[in-house]
Design an enzyme around this catalytic site. Structure first.
Site, PDB file in Angstrom:
ATOM      1  CG  ASN A  58      53.141  58.935  53.653  1.00 28.17           C
ATOM      2  OD1 ASN A  58      53.625  59.622  54.546  1.00 28.17           O
ATOM      3  ND2 ASN A  58      53.278  59.274  52.377  1.00 28.17           N
ATOM      4  CB  CYS A  99      53.368  57.912  43.825  1.00 27.24           C
ATOM      5  SG  CYS A  99      53.564  58.486  45.516  1.00 27.24           S
TER       6      CYS A  99
END
Length: 256
Positions: free
Chosen positions: A70, A194
């Site tokens: 992240n 993603c």
């Protein structure tokens, strides 16, 4: 309406001197409540800028924990935060940015039960919703909540080098909802992942900041009304274009 203190006049001076926002617009921000769905790539910059702008109350909804992958794009988090709940860390950072605001955190995933009046109790006083979720199931649910409770929705999405953003007020006779745009999404999990296709971190930051700007537009009322328009940004060219979205009379959420 909240009166501005001397400290706030200084703190928000760059907003106040803007003719289209001014003191009245800043007061609206101080009294506003924004619901943010997702504390990920889009949610992080939105939280950052709305906090700095003096948005009175933020409610952040996310059930995820921070992972190392992240950190390339979710700018509120650091390596020390890996494994912690996103809403906890995001709320703490928002309060550090602006100790004067109220930050509510909801560490859960939205479900169909949130469409009920009892399940949607957290919507009390919400002026605008920002949806930065990453799947159609959640996006459509948020859209239906927006229509049912007549709360303006700013929906943002990204993929690789592209981003899109729209503001929706589907309960109005001439305005579409998000479901008018994408249909009923027969496969609710059919979204680009993603982790599989990749995403440019700076593009996520751009769209999250764009979402914050649109939420401020809804609250303060500056500039043109963008409801019913879809903004498309192509980072490869780069270029931006705007599309007018039609209302679907047969829409299962807002149609006649």
């Amino acid at each position: 309406m909240t009166e501005l203190t001397d400290a706030q006049l200084d703190k928000y001076a760059r907003h106040i001197v803007l003719r289209d926002i001014g003191g009245a617009g800043q007061k609206k921000l101080l009294d506003a409540h924004v619901l943010i769905i997702g504390a990920g790539g889009i949610g992080c910059p939105a939280i950052q800028y709305l906090s700095a702008a003096g948005t009175g109350t933020l409610t952040i909804v996310d059930d995820d924990v921070i992972s190392l992958s992240n950190l390339q794009r979710q700018i509120l988090f650091t390596g020390d935060d890996v494994g912690q709940a996103k809403v906890e860390v995001a709320a703490n950072v928002a309060r550090k940015i602006n100790p004067d605001i109220v930050v509510n955190k909801i560490n859960q995933r939205l479900t169909a039960q949130h469409l009920s009046d009892h399940g949607a109790a957290f919507l009390d006083g919400v002026d605008v919703i920002i949806d930065g979720s990453d799947n159609y199931q959640t996006r459509l649910l948020v859209s239906d909540i927006s229509v049912r409770h007549q709360i303006p929705l700013v929906s943002a999405a990204i993929g690789q080098f592209q981003g899109q953003l729209g503001t929706f007020r589907g309960w109005e006779a001439d305005k579409p909802c998000y479901r008018c745009f994408v249909g009923d999404a027969l496969d609710p999990d059919d979204c680009d992942n993603c982790s599989e296709v990749g995403v440019l971190g700076a593009m996520v930051g751009l769209m999250g900041s764009f979402a914050a700007m649109e939420a401020i537009r809804v609250i303060a009322g500056f500039g043109d009304d963008t409801a019913g328009k879809l903004q498309l940004f192509d980072g490869l060219k780069p270029s931006m274009r705007s599309l007018n979205l039609p209302k679907d009379p047969a829409c299962s959420s807002c149609g006649t």
